[in-house]
Design an enzyme around this catalytic site. Structure first.
Site, PDB file in Angstrom:
ATOM      1  N   GLU A  64      45.296  44.468  47.639  1.00 49.12           N
ATOM      2  CA  GLU A  64      44.885  44.845  46.287  1.00 49.12           C
ATOM      3  C   GLU A  64      43.799  45.921  46.356  1.00 49.12           C
ATOM      4  O   GLU A  64      42.785  45.747  47.031  1.00 49.12           O
ATOM      5  CB  GLU A  64      44.356  43.620  45.535  1.00 49.12           C
ATOM      6  CG  GLU A  64      44.255  43.886  44.055  1.00 49.12           C
ATOM      7  CD  GLU A  64      43.391  42.882  43.321  1.00 49.12           C
ATOM      8  OE1 GLU A  64      43.649  42.650  42.153  1.00 49.12           O
ATOM      9  OE2 GLU A  64      42.440  42.356  43.924  1.00 49.12           O
ATOM     10  N   TYR A 107      46.635  39.033  43.783  1.00 47.46           N
ATOM     11  CA  TYR A 107      45.902  39.820  42.797  1.00 47.46           C
ATOM     12  C   TYR A 107      44.670  39.089  42.295  1.00 47.46           C
ATOM     13  O   TYR A 107      44.573  37.862  42.406  1.00 47.46           O
ATOM     14  CB  TYR A 107      46.799  40.119  41.588  1.00 47.46           C
ATOM     15  CG  TYR A 107      47.856  41.148  41.886  1.00 47.46           C
ATOM     16  CD1 TYR A 107      47.555  42.501  41.793  1.00 47.46           C
ATOM     17  CD2 TYR A 107      49.135  40.765  42.266  1.00 47.46           C
ATOM     18  CE1 TYR A 107      48.520  43.456  42.063  1.00 47.46           C
ATOM     19  CE2 TYR A 107      50.100  41.718  42.545  1.00 47.46           C
ATOM     20  CZ  TYR A 107      49.791  43.054  42.443  1.00 47.46           C
ATOM     21  OH  TYR A 107      50.742  43.996  42.715  1.00 47.46           O
ATOM     22  N   CYS A 108      43.784  39.862  41.710  1.00 40.64           N
ATOM     23  CA  CYS A 108      42.569  39.375  41.068  1.00 40.64           C
ATOM     24  C   CYS A 108      42.884  38.170  40.181  1.00 40.64           C
ATOM     25  O   CYS A 108      43.810  38.255  39.379  1.00 40.64           O
ATOM     26  CB  CYS A 108      41.969  40.496  40.230  1.00 40.64           C
ATOM     27  SG  CYS A 108      40.485  40.041  39.349  1.00 40.64           S
ATOM     28  N   PRO A 109      42.169  37.075  40.253  1.00 41.32           N
ATOM     29  CA  PRO A 109      40.947  36.863  41.049  1.00 41.32           C
ATOM     30  C   PRO A 109      41.198  36.156  42.380  1.00 41.32           C
ATOM     31  O   PRO A 109      40.249  35.775  43.048  1.00 41.32           O
ATOM     32  CB  PRO A 109      40.147  35.937  40.134  1.00 41.32           C
ATOM     33  CG  PRO A 109      41.203  35.053  39.512  1.00 41.32           C
ATOM     34  CD  PRO A 109      42.434  35.928  39.366  1.00 41.32           C
ATOM     35  N   MET A 110      42.492  35.988  42.773  1.00 40.51           N
ATOM     36  CA  MET A 110      42.777  35.092  43.900  1.00 40.51           C
ATOM     37  C   MET A 110      42.190  35.519  45.258  1.00 40.51           C
ATOM     38  O   MET A 110      41.732  34.650  45.999  1.00 40.51           O
ATOM     39  CB  MET A 110      44.286  34.833  44.013  1.00 40.51           C
ATOM     40  CG  MET A 110      44.854  34.049  42.827  1.00 40.51           C
ATOM     41  SD  MET A 110      43.813  32.684  42.265  1.00 40.51           S
ATOM     42  CE  MET A 110      43.992  31.547  43.626  1.00 40.51           C
TER      43      MET A 110
END
Lengths: 161, 78
Positions: free
Chosen positions: B42, B15-18
């Site tokens: 995502e 998930y954000c920001p990965m």
């Protein structure tokens, strides 16, 4: 200082896990776009930089009180809403873990690896009685408002969280 | 005929920001002019990667979806 690049500077005033999560996601996003990112921690935000294991050294009565009552590091921060004396915090952490989301301590580590710079506000440290020794080793330096103004005036994005 | 990617990055389940963090690190391992292929689950990834490419000056070559998987290819420009 690299004047050519777009920059991000963020004031972190809040000391709550969800707000810190937002601040570090933005910081990491900026760093991932190749932008230099500076975060200025002031007042309650400083709690996120406290090293849970470090001792603060000699303190007067008020400083000891602040030291005891304020969270020690990112793992101890409450939620800004629905914390319910720590129950909400635990539930939130569980949900995030189950869904595979990045926790605040992990995000802070990623930010460090990407070169995000953390600055601590000296005046707030004095008020709350925090010494440099009880802040995390990842803190770049202890600064005043002029440092923030210089960085912010060169930034395309500046936020107060 | 689509160009063979130099590198394939799997960020499924992240998930954000990965996904963007991993992309920004991985693209440095691709030579300038080379292509990286990224696979994500995502939903925010396709619009985010478009913005990221515009912001960093890299070129988004393709963006497709099938069975809840988003595949993009990007050419490293600098």
């Amino acid at each position: 200082m690299d004047d050519e690049k777009k920059r991000v500077s963020i004031v972190v005033f809040s000391g709550e896990m969800d707000k810190l999560q937002a601040a570090f996601i933005i910081a990491v996003g900026g760093a991932s776009a190749g932008m230099p990112v500076d975060m200025f921690f002031t007042f309650w935000g400083l709690s996120a930089l406290r090293d849970a294991k470090a001792s603060g050294g000699q303190k007067n009565f008020m400083e000891k009180m602040f030291g005891r009552m304020l969270p020690k590091g990112p793992k101890a921060l409450p939620l800004s809403k629905m914390d319910m004396m720590g129950i909400g915090r635990k539930m939130m952490k569980n949900v995030m873990k189950k869904k595979g989301m990045t926790s605040l301590p992990e995000l802070m580590e990623v930010a460090h690896q990407l070169g995000v710079k953390l600055h601590a506000c000296e005046m707030s440290m004095k008020v709350l009685g925090f010494s440099r020794e009880e802040l995390a080793g990842t803190v770049e330096d202890v600064v005043g408002v002029a440092s923030y103004i210089e960085d912010a005036s060169k930034s395309n994005i500046t936020l107060f969280i | 005929m689509p160009e063979e990617p130099t590198k394939v990055l799997d960020v499924k389940g992240l998930y954000c920001p990965m996904p963007i963090v991993k992309l920004s690190v991985a693209i440095k391992e691709v030579p300038i002019g080379g292509v990286i292929k990224v696979i994500a689950t995502e939903e925010a990834f396709p619009p985010d990667v478009e913005s990221w490419c515009r912001n960093t000056g890299n070129e988004l070559l393709s963006s497709t979806e099938s069975d809840g998987e988003f595949t993009v290819t990007i050419r490293r420009k600098k």
